[in-house]
Design a protein around this motif. Structure first.
Motif, mmCIF file in Angstrom:
data_model
loop_
_atom_site.group_PDB
_atom_site.id
_atom_site.type_symbol
_atom_site.label_atom_id
_atom_site.label_comp_id
_atom_site.label_asym_id
_atom_site.label_seq_id
_atom_site.Cartn_x
_atom_site.Cartn_y
_atom_site.Cartn_z
ATOM 1 N N GLN A 82 0.816 -1.219 0.000
ATOM 2 C CA GLN A 82 0.000 0.000 0.000
ATOM 3 C C GLN A 82 0.847 1.266 0.000
ATOM 4 O OE1 GLN A 82 -3.458 -1.541 2.996
ATOM 5 N NE2 GLN A 82 -3.301 0.655 2.695
ATOM 6 N N LEU A 83 2.044 1.176 0.547
ATOM 7 C CA LEU A 83 2.858 2.373 0.748
ATOM 8 C C LEU A 83 3.434 2.892 -0.565
ATOM 9 C CD1 LEU A 83 4.737 1.519 4.033
ATOM 10 C CD2 LEU A 83 3.293 3.512 3.682
ATOM 11 N N LEU A 84 3.491 4.202 -0.685
ATOM 12 C CA LEU A 84 4.076 4.859 -1.853
ATOM 13 C C LEU A 84 5.480 5.365 -1.551
ATOM 14 C CD1 LEU A 84 0.947 6.872 -3.048
ATOM 15 C CD2 LEU A 84 1.629 4.523 -3.606
ATOM 16 N N ALA A 85 6.101 4.837 -0.504
ATOM 17 C CA ALA A 85 7.477 5.185 -0.126
ATOM 18 C C ALA A 85 8.082 3.978 0.571
ATOM 19 C CB ALA A 85 7.512 6.413 0.778
ATOM 20 N N ASP A 86 9.411 4.002 0.724
ATOM 21 C CA ASP A 86 10.114 2.934 1.431
ATOM 22 C C ASP A 86 10.931 3.577 2.551
ATOM 23 O OD1 ASP A 86 10.688 0.151 1.716
ATOM 24 O OD2 ASP A 86 12.681 0.515 0.902
ATOM 25 N N GLY A 87 11.476 2.749 3.433
ATOM 26 C CA GLY A 87 12.214 3.295 4.560
ATOM 27 C C GLY A 87 11.299 4.102 5.466
ATOM 28 N N VAL A 88 10.164 3.474 5.822
ATOM 29 C CA VAL A 88 9.090 4.171 6.541
ATOM 30 C C VAL A 88 8.887 3.543 7.917
ATOM 31 C CG1 VAL A 88 6.605 4.635 6.536
ATOM 32 C CG2 VAL A 88 7.913 4.844 4.411
ATOM 33 N N VAL A 89 8.642 4.398 8.917
ATOM 34 C CA VAL A 89 8.249 3.946 10.253
ATOM 35 C C VAL A 89 6.943 4.644 10.608
ATOM 36 C CG1 VAL A 89 8.839 3.787 12.695
ATOM 37 C CG2 VAL A 89 10.635 3.558 10.969
ATOM 38 N N LEU A 90 5.919 3.847 10.893
ATOM 39 C CA LEU A 90 4.593 4.350 11.226
ATOM 40 C C LEU A 90 4.264 4.044 12.680
ATOM 41 C CD1 LEU A 90 2.702 2.839 8.142
ATOM 42 C CD2 LEU A 90 3.654 5.151 8.317
ATOM 43 N N ASP A 91 3.601 4.963 13.333
ATOM 44 C CA ASP A 91 3.086 4.751 14.685
ATOM 45 C C ASP A 91 1.575 4.634 14.581
ATOM 46 O OD1 ASP A 91 2.416 4.747 17.374
ATOM 47 O OD2 ASP A 91 3.724 6.418 17.905
ATOM 48 N N GLY A 92 1.021 3.571 15.141
ATOM 49 C CA GLY A 92 -0.417 3.403 15.012
ATOM 50 C C GLY A 92 -0.965 2.329 15.930
ATOM 51 N N THR A 93 -2.093 1.750 15.525
ATOM 52 C CA THR A 93 -2.819 0.798 16.348
ATOM 53 C C THR A 93 -3.183 -0.432 15.539
ATOM 54 O OG1 THR A 93 -3.786 2.653 17.590
ATOM 55 C CG2 THR A 93 -4.820 0.497 17.858
ATOM 56 N N LEU A 94 -2.930 -1.603 16.107
ATOM 57 C CA LEU A 94 -3.352 -2.866 15.512
ATOM 58 C C LEU A 94 -4.766 -3.201 15.974
ATOM 59 C CD1 LEU A 94 -0.133 -4.994 16.074
ATOM 60 C CD2 LEU A 94 -1.080 -4.374 13.843
ATOM 61 N N SER A 126 -1.388 6.689 12.701
ATOM 62 C CA SER A 126 -1.677 8.028 13.212
ATOM 63 C C SER A 126 -0.484 8.960 13.134
ATOM 64 C CB SER A 126 -2.152 7.938 14.665
ATOM 65 O OG SER A 126 -3.371 7.228 14.751
ATOM 66 N N ASP A 127 0.724 8.429 12.945
ATOM 67 C CA ASP A 127 1.911 9.289 12.931
ATOM 68 C C ASP A 127 2.986 8.661 12.046
ATOM 69 O OD1 ASP A 127 3.630 11.400 13.524
ATOM 70 O OD2 ASP A 127 3.312 11.259 15.686
ATOM 71 N N LEU A 128 3.881 9.515 11.583
ATOM 72 C CA LEU A 128 4.985 9.109 10.713
ATOM 73 C C LEU A 128 6.287 9.501 11.402
ATOM 74 C CD1 LEU A 128 5.795 8.158 7.741
ATOM 75 C CD2 LEU A 128 5.905 10.597 7.216
ATOM 76 N N VAL A 129 7.140 8.519 11.680
ATOM 77 C CA VAL A 129 8.378 8.770 12.418
ATOM 78 C C VAL A 129 9.597 8.816 11.490
ATOM 79 C CG1 VAL A 129 9.739 8.076 14.430
ATOM 80 C CG2 VAL A 129 7.299 7.551 14.348
ATOM 81 N N TRP A 130 9.602 7.959 10.472
ATOM 82 C CA TRP A 130 10.638 7.960 9.432
ATOM 83 C C TRP A 130 9.950 7.880 8.075
ATOM 84 C CZ3 TRP A 130 16.232 6.775 9.646
ATOM 85 C CH2 TRP A 130 16.757 6.832 10.946
ATOM 86 N N CYS A 131 10.587 8.445 7.052
ATOM 87 C CA CYS A 131 10.100 8.316 5.686
ATOM 88 C C CYS A 131 11.272 8.442 4.726
ATOM 89 C CB CYS A 131 9.041 9.376 5.372
ATOM 90 S SG CYS A 131 8.230 9.115 3.782
ATOM 91 N N ASP A 132 11.317 7.583 3.716
ATOM 92 C CA ASP A 132 12.434 7.558 2.763
ATOM 93 C C ASP A 132 13.766 7.399 3.490
ATOM 94 O OD1 ASP A 132 10.754 7.911 0.494
ATOM 95 O OD2 ASP A 132 10.615 10.041 0.965
#
Length: 227
Positions: A82-94, A126-132
């Motif tokens: 689903q992601l349109l980028a790599d090297g990504v860290v997401l903060d969220g809820t399972l 809910s949040d993005l910690v790293w991208c690319d």
């Protein structure tokens, strides 16, 4: 230890560009919902807090108390598609959804306790910690949120939680009517902090109205404030 001294991430020793782990930001509790144009308000999702790492088309999950979170939610291995980028860290809820698409705490516990693979896992970011492969923690939440919505279109495995700027009390009233008991508030000009949020992220309680059933994820996502 003051939160500014906590390391945000633990470096990887395996050649990965992303950190091996991230120290999650922890919300501060407030007494009641409030209105403030400097905050983005969302439902407090009834699931398990998790950090998702996506690198080289592969997913890693970090969740408290689980040595291998992905083993409990193997269907989410498709999330990188689903992601349109790599090297990504997401903060969220399972979450684990029942056949009607509603978050189900019993199905979630069954996964965590290795009692089966019933239900459909989903991840609400809910949040993005790293991208690319670049840290975004020091950027304001407004910028992190905008980039998050750019790189993660809604799909079968993950969605970006629907937020409402400034309208905390109105959103809380709508959430109470569908049986949810918490409100998230993130300050738009704040950076992502390791450990205590220092006001960057707040949790407010809601007294839910008894509901006939659990609300579906899709209903929560499209919740009209005029309810």
């Amino acid at each position: 230890m003051p939160d500014e001294q906590l390391p945000l991430s633990i470096p990887s020793d395996s050649g990965r560009r992303l950190p091996a782990r991230v120290a999650p930001m922890q919300p501060a509790a407030v007494d009641a919902p409030f209105d403030d144009p400097g905050y983005l308000f969302e439902p407090w999702w009834p699931g398990l807090r998790a950090i998702a790492f996506v690198e080289g088309g592969r997913l890693r999950l970090q969740a408290h108390g689980l040595s291998d979170a992905l083993a409990a939610f193997p269907e989410l291995s498709e999330l990188p598609l689903q992601l349109l980028a790599d090297g990504v860290v997401l903060d969220g809820t399972l979450l684990v959804l029942d056949r009607g698409g509603s978050p189900d705490g019993g199905l979630l516990r069954g996964r965590l306790e290795d009692r089966g693979r019933d239900g459909l896992p989903a991840f609400v970011a809910s949040d993005l910690v790293w991208c690319d492969a670049t840290p975004w923690a020091r950027r304001p939440y407004r910028a992190r949120r905008e980039r998050l919505q750019e790189v993660l279109p809604d799909g079968d495995r993950a969605v970006v939680g629907h937020g409402y700027r400034g309208e905390g009390t109105l959103l809380a009233e709508a959430l109470a009517r569908i049986g949810l008991d918490g409100l998230s508030a993130r300050r738009l000009d704040a950076r992502y902090r390791a450990g205590p949020s220092a006001g960057a992220w707040l949790r407010a309680p809601i007294v839910p109205v008894p509901a006939r059933g659990r609300p579906s994820l899709s209903l929560i996502q499209r919740l009209p404030l005029e309810l």
